[in-house]
Design an enzyme around this catalytic site. Structure first.
Site, short mmCIF file in Angstrom:
data_model
loop_
_atom_site.label_atom_id
_atom_site.label_comp_id
_atom_site.label_asym_id
_atom_site.label_seq_id
_atom_site.Cartn_x
_atom_site.Cartn_y
_atom_site.Cartn_z
NE ARG A 170 -4.15 -1.68 1.55
CZ ARG A 170 -4.22 -2.89 2.54
NH1 ARG A 170 -3.55 -2.95 3.71
NH2 ARG A 170 -5.23 -3.69 2.25
CE LYS A 185 0.40 14.18 -14.79
NZ LYS A 185 -0.03 14.72 -16.05
CD GLU A 210 8.58 16.31 -22.26
OE1 GLU A 210 7.82 17.27 -22.07
OE2 GLU A 210 8.23 15.17 -22.59
CE LYS A 249 6.37 17.57 -14.21
NZ LYS A 249 6.51 16.28 -14.65
CD GLU A 286 -2.81 16.55 -16.14
OE1 GLU A 286 -1.83 16.22 -15.83
OE2 GLU A 286 -3.44 16.15 -17.12
NE ARG A 300 1.54 17.30 -13.00
CZ ARG A 300 2.44 16.41 -11.98
NH1 ARG A 300 2.04 16.37 -10.96
NH2 ARG A 300 2.91 15.48 -12.56
CG ASN A 341 -0.45 16.82 -20.41
OD1 ASN A 341 0.19 16.00 -20.56
ND2 ASN A 341 -1.06 17.08 -19.32
CG HIS A 390 2.75 15.46 -23.49
ND1 HIS A 390 3.95 16.51 -23.56
CD2 HIS A 390 3.86 14.55 -22.84
CE1 HIS A 390 4.81 16.54 -23.12
NE2 HIS A 390 4.97 15.22 -22.73
CG HIS A 411 0.70 10.73 -24.97
ND1 HIS A 411 0.04 11.21 -23.76
CD2 HIS A 411 1.86 10.33 -24.72
CE1 HIS A 411 1.11 11.43 -22.73
NE2 HIS A 411 2.11 10.86 -23.13
CG HIS A 427 7.56 10.86 -24.09
ND1 HIS A 427 6.46 10.61 -24.34
CD2 HIS A 427 7.90 11.90 -23.46
CE1 HIS A 427 5.75 11.52 -23.48
NE2 HIS A 427 6.66 12.17 -23.13
P1 NAD Z 1 13.87 5.53 -21.42
O1 NAD Z 1 13.61 5.83 -19.96
O2 NAD Z 1 13.16 4.59 -22.15
O3 NAD Z 1 15.50 5.99 -21.69
C1 NAD Z 1 15.95 5.86 -22.95
C2 NAD Z 1 17.09 4.94 -23.30
O4 NAD Z 1 18.09 5.51 -22.81
C3 NAD Z 1 16.86 3.52 -22.57
O5 NAD Z 1 17.27 2.81 -23.72
C4 NAD Z 1 17.64 3.43 -21.38
O6 NAD Z 1 18.30 2.45 -21.14
C5 NAD Z 1 18.77 4.48 -21.98
N1 NAD Z 1 19.57 5.35 -20.89
C6 NAD Z 1 18.95 5.90 -19.89
N2 NAD Z 1 20.08 6.65 -19.25
C7 NAD Z 1 21.09 6.51 -19.86
C8 NAD Z 1 22.47 6.96 -19.68
N3 NAD Z 1 22.76 7.77 -18.81
N4 NAD Z 1 23.48 6.58 -20.81
C9 NAD Z 1 23.01 5.85 -21.79
N5 NAD Z 1 21.90 5.42 -21.97
C10 NAD Z 1 20.99 5.72 -21.05
O7 NAD Z 1 13.11 7.00 -21.88
P2 NAD Z 1 13.03 8.53 -21.32
O8 NAD Z 1 12.98 9.25 -22.80
O9 NAD Z 1 13.87 8.84 -20.32
O10 NAD Z 1 11.51 8.55 -20.91
C11 NAD Z 1 10.47 8.29 -21.32
C12 NAD Z 1 9.38 7.71 -20.65
O11 NAD Z 1 9.05 8.83 -19.71
C13 NAD Z 1 8.16 7.37 -21.23
O12 NAD Z 1 7.41 6.20 -21.13
C14 NAD Z 1 6.91 8.85 -21.06
O13 NAD Z 1 5.81 8.36 -20.89
C15 NAD Z 1 7.62 8.95 -19.63
N6 NAD Z 1 7.26 10.05 -19.13
C16 NAD Z 1 6.67 10.50 -18.01
C17 NAD Z 1 6.52 11.59 -17.24
C18 NAD Z 1 6.10 11.90 -15.95
O14 NAD Z 1 5.67 12.80 -15.56
N7 NAD Z 1 5.78 10.83 -15.15
C19 NAD Z 1 6.87 12.80 -18.18
C20 NAD Z 1 7.32 12.66 -19.44
C21 NAD Z 1 7.71 11.25 -19.97
N1 GLY Z 2 4.77 15.67 -18.11
C1 GLY Z 2 3.06 15.92 -17.54
C2 GLY Z 2 3.20 16.18 -16.19
O1 GLY Z 2 3.68 15.73 -15.37
O2 GLY Z 2 2.13 16.67 -15.75
#
Ligand code: NAD
Ligand code: GLY
Length: 367
Positions: free
Chosen positions: A124, A146, A188, A228, A238, A242, A246, A249, A253, A266
């Site tokens: 939990r 998130k 971003e 942010k 949100e 907030r 997006n 996005h 998406h 992304h």
């Molecule tokens: P990711 O986590 O897939 O990382 C991208 C690639 O880079 C992976 O292959 C990873 O192994 C590699 N990598 C990571 N760090 C590295 C480093 N220091 N050196 C070399 N390689 C490295 O992708 P991302 O772009 O970081 O994140 C995308 C994800 O984040 C999506 O799923 C998206 O939906 C999510 N996201 C979430 C939020 C939120 O608010 N929670 C906001 C934006 C995006």
């Molecule tokens: N990436 C959008 C949010 O965190 O609200």
């Protein structure tokens, strides 16, 4: 160690800090300890990041008196799934995790979202610490709480708001990041500037392509995180402002959902989505054409795609993309909500766009 910036995310009893800068990991050692009363840190990462950074991060944790229990998953969106969640929660439970101890997410947005959601549902809720290793996760996904996974219906369709207890955004971890990932994360930063920080966008424009490697990136990262943090503190769940985060996005998406998994990044989808949000704002008469042209020019200058045809997968169908947008989490009462712009640095929410007009616009963009 360079100067470490501390950005507060003001959320009352769930407030936390983001430590930003080169050497942030070393600077965070003392305050990390309080999160791990059993002297061990369960740490989730992916195979790529483990090979590059697990030893260094473990050494920092050892210097703080903490033993690491690594949980290593495959890189990529495949891990951000029901199966991936089950594997991580099982690993926590097999390690007999107690509610008093935090877990660490070491990786990009995939690892942060997955680990945060696993932390939210294990016993939990246990606390978690974000150590983001991609530019995207440092400037966006590690801050704001998130968490979630993708389902067959869409991106991030199962998840929760679960704030981390600390975020450590150490620029040194980005040294190994491939150029494509760096550019993806940069999208971003551009997004943050376009929503509400026109002077930041001017700085980015002035730096041009150098911003991705030059010293200007540190300041841009700090500005995007601070931006942010302010928005999250004002509207954690949100309910209003907030949603502006997006920008790009809803379009983005839809492209991600219609592309083969991991075919586009992304941030690339967000870059094209942001360009489309400005182009659509111009089409509706909300925004001047020269503002949209500046946005598109800057994205291209840094090597980001700025139109659907520039994405690696280019087999798009306007009706399918609009159908994806109809499923977006922001939508209310069956209407598509879009984040649009009056100008650079002045985004707004339209809670009910004209779907027929949007479809015509998308058909034009894809033709
Ligand atoms: P990711 O986590 O897939 O990382 C991208 C690639 O880079 C992976 O292959 C990873 O192994 C590699 N990598 C990571 N760090 C590295 C480093 N220091 N050196 C070399 N390689 C490295 O992708 P991302 O772009 O970081 O994140 C995308 C994800 O984040 C999506 O799923 C998206 O939906 C999510 N996201 C979430 C939020 C939120 O608010 N929670 C906001 C934006 C995006
Ligand atoms: N990436 C959008 C949010 O965190 O609200």
């Amino acid at each position: 160690m360079s100067e470490i910036l501390r950005v507060a995310v003001g959320l009352g009893d769930r407030a936390y800090d983001v430590l930003v800068g080169r050497g942030a990991l070393a600077a965070a050692r003392a305050e990390l300890v309080a999160h791990f009363p059993r002297g061990r840190a369960i740490l989730v990462t992916d195979r790529t990041v483990a090979a590059l950074h697990l030893d260094t991060v473990s050494a920092h944790l050892a210097a703080a008196g903490l033993r690491v229990e690594p949980v290593i998953v495959e890189p990529g969106e495949t891990s951000k799934s029901w199966a991936g969640l089950e594997a991580v929660v099982d690993a926590f439970l097999d390690l007999n995790i107690e509610r008093s101890e935090a877990v660490i997410a070491l990786g990009g947005g995939v690892i942060g979202d997955l680990t945060g959601f696993a932390a939210a549902v294990t016993k939990r809720g246990v606390n978690f610490i974000q150590i983001p290793t991609t530019l995207l996760s440092q400037v966006d996904s590690s801050v704001g709480g998130k968490t979630g996974i993708n389902t067959r219906q869409g991106k991030n369709f199962a998840g929760s708001f679960h704030q981390p207890g600390l975020v450590i955004a150490d620029r040194d971890l980005l040294a190994t990041l491939p150029g494509r990932e760096r550019r993806s994360g940069y999208a971003e930063i551009v997004k943050a500037a376009l929503i509400g920080d026109a002077p930041l966008f001017q700085q980015l424009e002035a730096a041009g392509a150098d911003v991705l490697d030059g010293t200007g990136l540190d300041a841009a990262v700090a500005a995007a995180i601070a931006f942010k943090a302010r928005i999250v503190a004002a509207d954690e769940r949100e309910a209003g402002v907030r949603a502006l985060l997006n920008l790009g996005h809803t379009f983005g998406h839809a492209f991600e959902a219609d592309a083969p998994r991991d075919a586009i990044r992304h941030g690339e989808a967000v870059a094209v989505g942001t360009a489309l949000a400005f182009a659509y704002s111009v089409h509706r008469g909300d925004c001047r054409a020269d503002d949209a042209a500046r946005v598109i020019a800057h994205l291209r200058t840094v090597g980001l795609p700025a139109s659907p045809g520039e994405l690696a997968h280019a087999d798009w169908d306007a009706a399918s993309l609009v159908a994806r947008m109809r499923d977006d989490k922001k939508n209310r009462d069956g209407h598509i909500t879009l984040i649009l712009a009056r100008a650079i640095g002045d985004a707004f929410i339209d809670p009910a766009v004209d779907e027929a007009d949007l479809l015509t616009f998308m058909e034009t963009q894809l033709s």
